[in-house]
Structures are given as structure tokens and as C-alpha cells.
Design a protein around this motif. Structure first.
Motif, short mmCIF file in Angstrom:
data_model
loop_
_atom_site.label_atom_id
_atom_site.label_comp_id
_atom_site.label_asym_id
_atom_site.label_seq_id
_atom_site.Cartn_x
_atom_site.Cartn_y
_atom_site.Cartn_z
N ALA A 100 20.38 104.47 28.80
CA ALA A 100 20.49 105.12 27.48
C ALA A 100 21.04 104.15 26.44
O ALA A 100 20.58 104.13 25.29
N ALA A 101 22.01 103.34 26.84
CA ALA A 101 22.59 102.37 25.90
C ALA A 101 21.56 101.31 25.52
O ALA A 101 21.48 100.90 24.36
N LEU A 102 20.78 100.86 26.49
CA LEU A 102 19.73 99.87 26.20
C LEU A 102 18.68 100.46 25.26
O LEU A 102 18.26 99.81 24.29
N LEU A 103 18.26 101.70 25.52
CA LEU A 103 17.26 102.33 24.66
C LEU A 103 17.80 102.54 23.25
O LEU A 103 17.07 102.36 22.27
N ALA A 104 19.06 102.91 23.15
CA ALA A 104 19.66 103.09 21.82
C ALA A 104 19.67 101.77 21.06
O ALA A 104 19.37 101.73 19.86
N ARG A 105 20.00 100.68 21.76
CA ARG A 105 20.00 99.37 21.11
C ARG A 105 18.59 98.98 20.69
O ARG A 105 18.38 98.42 19.60
N LEU A 106 17.61 99.28 21.54
CA LEU A 106 16.22 98.98 21.21
C LEU A 106 15.80 99.74 19.95
O LEU A 106 15.13 99.19 19.07
N GLN A 107 16.20 101.01 19.87
CA GLN A 107 15.89 101.81 18.69
C GLN A 107 16.48 101.18 17.43
O GLN A 107 15.84 101.11 16.38
N GLU A 108 17.72 100.72 17.54
CA GLU A 108 18.39 100.09 16.40
C GLU A 108 17.63 98.84 15.97
O GLU A 108 17.41 98.60 14.78
N GLU A 109 17.23 98.01 16.95
CA GLU A 109 16.51 96.78 16.64
C GLU A 109 15.15 97.09 16.01
O GLU A 109 14.72 96.42 15.07
N ALA A 110 14.47 98.12 16.53
CA ALA A 110 13.17 98.49 15.99
C ALA A 110 13.28 99.00 14.56
O ALA A 110 12.45 98.68 13.70
N LEU A 111 14.30 99.80 14.29
CA LEU A 111 14.50 100.31 12.94
C LEU A 111 14.82 99.16 11.98
O LEU A 111 14.31 99.10 10.86
N ALA A 112 15.65 98.24 12.44
CA ALA A 112 15.99 97.08 11.60
C ALA A 112 14.75 96.26 11.29
O ALA A 112 14.56 95.78 10.17
N GLU A 113 13.89 96.08 12.29
CA GLU A 113 12.65 95.35 12.08
C GLU A 113 11.76 96.06 11.06
O GLU A 113 11.20 95.43 10.15
N ALA A 114 11.64 97.38 11.20
CA ALA A 114 10.80 98.15 10.28
C ALA A 114 11.35 98.09 8.86
O ALA A 114 10.60 97.91 7.89
N MET A 115 12.67 98.23 8.73
CA MET A 115 13.27 98.19 7.40
C MET A 115 13.12 96.81 6.77
O MET A 115 12.84 96.69 5.58
N ALA A 116 13.28 95.76 7.57
CA ALA A 116 13.16 94.40 7.05
C ALA A 116 11.73 94.11 6.60
O ALA A 116 11.50 93.47 5.58
N ALA A 117 10.76 94.60 7.38
CA ALA A 117 9.36 94.37 7.03
C ALA A 117 8.95 95.18 5.81
O ALA A 117 8.17 94.71 4.96
N ALA A 118 9.47 96.40 5.71
CA ALA A 118 9.04 97.28 4.63
C ALA A 118 9.81 97.04 3.34
O ALA A 118 9.25 97.08 2.25
N ALA A 119 11.09 96.81 3.46
CA ALA A 119 11.93 96.65 2.27
C ALA A 119 13.06 95.68 2.56
O ALA A 119 14.18 96.09 2.83
N PRO A 120 12.77 94.37 2.56
CA PRO A 120 13.79 93.40 2.92
C PRO A 120 15.02 93.46 2.03
O PRO A 120 16.12 93.19 2.47
N GLU A 121 14.84 93.82 0.78
CA GLU A 121 15.99 93.99 -0.10
C GLU A 121 15.54 94.81 -1.30
O GLU A 121 14.35 94.92 -1.59
N ARG A 122 16.51 95.43 -1.96
CA ARG A 122 16.18 96.22 -3.13
C ARG A 122 15.61 95.29 -4.20
O ARG A 122 16.22 94.28 -4.55
#
Length: 239
Positions: free
Chosen positions: A74-96
């Protein structure tokens, strides 16, 4: 005869062995490899049959290393989710960008949908875990809900800035942000409600991503992007 200070001597002098990585650097490298291995396995097979031992082997380490670093699946999956969200946010909106709320959100939508066109293992795993959470078969149902709430908060902040700058016109009850009760006292003709818009925005993009994952051959990314941007501008009352 060249001296020890001669540049030619310095350029050809033996450099010695490369510096050893610190323990923190070795751990970060191993964790990144384990997360990448978990993403590959989950993207192909789902999370149910994936074990920490299998992740360790896939990453080229011992069977017990993933357990040592993450403690539980569960901890590994939670970390993977965090990394995936960070990747999506960086690709979609790297900064305001300062381009205004409507353009900021359209750019985010374009980034998310472009990820559908060129999915990474992390992105594919993110979709799989989200679908499993929706079906109630994932250990991350609560974590997925929290990540959705975080994304809604970001969207509501962008809309709130647009309201503060006078770019957007406020609807009834605006100002509460992502926690506002959807539909509570909102007159569609009175302006935009940040919290209600955030729910609809996240729902739109998640729905499109799920459709793309279910039938990629039938999903037209360009058309989906155009329609998503049109909806965003209409919902915000932007030109």
C-alpha cells in the motif's frame, strides 16, 4: 618542459575513480527504479497480482528490497500515485504562466490529454489504479480520493485568482474554494463558482482519460482537446 601548472598537463592527467554516491543518492536511485518497475507491472497487469518481491526482481534488485524501502505494498502504491500525479502536473502545468485562469486551465487540459497520446508507464499505471479504486478493488481508494481533492483544490485556486484579478465574474457563494457544496445557491447565469467548477473540471478530464484507456483506437485526442477547451471557456464565461 611542461610544469604541473601547464593546462595541457592538467587536461591529460589521470582523473581518478568517479566519486562514490552517497547513501541518500543510492537510496533515491533504488527507490526510483522500484517505482518505475511497479509502474511497468501495474500498467500491464493491474495491481492485484503485483507483489513487493516481484517489483524488486523487475527492478533488478533483491526480492526484499522493496519491502525494506517501502514497508508495504500500500505504501509503494501510494508513492507511485504521488509520482504519477507529480508527472501529470509537471507535464500539464509546469508553473503558473500568468496567462489568466481560462488559459491556465486549458493548458492543463491539453497537457493531460497529450499524455493520452504519448502515455508513460507512470501515466498508464495511474489510470489503472484509478479504475481499480473506482471499482473498490484497490488498496488506494482513499488515496485516490485525496489526490482528486488536491487537484480540485489547485483548480479552485486558479479560478479564485481569476476572480480576484477581475478576469472572471463570481457566482453566488463564490470564494469558498474546493470545499464548497456543489450546486448550493449557484445561479448558472450569475458567474462561476470555483468549487463547483473544480468538481466538473476534474470529472471531465478523468472521464476523457478513462474513455481513452478503454478504447484508444476510437479516441480522438485532437477532438477531445478542442471540446474540453470549449467547455472550459464557456463554463468560465471567458472568450
Amino acid at each position: 618542459m611542461p610544469t604541473h601548472d601547464d593546462p595541457a598537463t592538467r587536461a591529460t592527467a589521470p582523473q581518478g575513480p568517479p566519486a562514490r554516491r552517497t547513501q541518500a543518492e543510492r537510496r533515491a536511485h533504488a527507490e526510483a527504479a522500484l517505482i518505475a518497475a511497479a509502474a511497468r507491472l501495474i500498467a500491464e497487469h493491474g495491481s492485484t497480482g503485483v507483489t513487493l518481491a516481484r517489483v524488486g526482481e523487475e527492478a533488478g534488485f533483491s526480492r526484499g528490497l522493496a519491502t525494506h524501502y517501502f514497508g508495504s505494498k500500500a505504501a509503494l502504491l501510494a508513492r507511485l500515485q504521488e509520482e504519477a500525479l507529480a508527472e501529470a502536473m509537471a507535464a500539464a502545468a509546469p508553473e503558473r504562466s500568468g496567462a489568466g485562469a481560462a488559459e491556465e486551465l486549458c493548458r492543463f487540459a491539453r497537457g493531460v490529454l497529450e499524455g493520452v497520446r504519448h502515455p508513460t508507464d507512470l501515466g498508464r499505471a495511474f489510470v489503472v489504479l484509478g479504475a481499480e479504486a473506482l471499482a473498490g478493488t484497490s488498496e488506494l481508494t482513499t488515496a485516490v480520493a485525496e489526490l482528486d481533492a488536491r487537484t480540485r483544490g489547485w483548480v479552485a485556486d486558479v479560478v479564485g485568482q481569476g476572480l480576484a484579478d477581475g478576469e472572471l465574474r463570481a457566482g453566488a457563494g463564490v470564494g469558498a474554494g474546493a470545499g464548497v457544496e456543489v450546486g448550493a445557491g449557484v445561479d448558472p447565469g450569475a458567474g462561476v463558482d470555483a468549487g463547483a467548477f473544480a468538481f466538473a473540471f476534474v470529472g471531465l478530464l478523468k472521464g476523457l482519460v478513462v474513455q481513452a484507456a478503454a478504447a484508444p483506437e476510437a479516441f480522438d485526442v485532437a477532438t477531445a482537446t478542442v471540446e474540453a477547451e470549449r467547455w472550459i471557456r464557456l463554463a468560465l464565461g471567458a472568450a
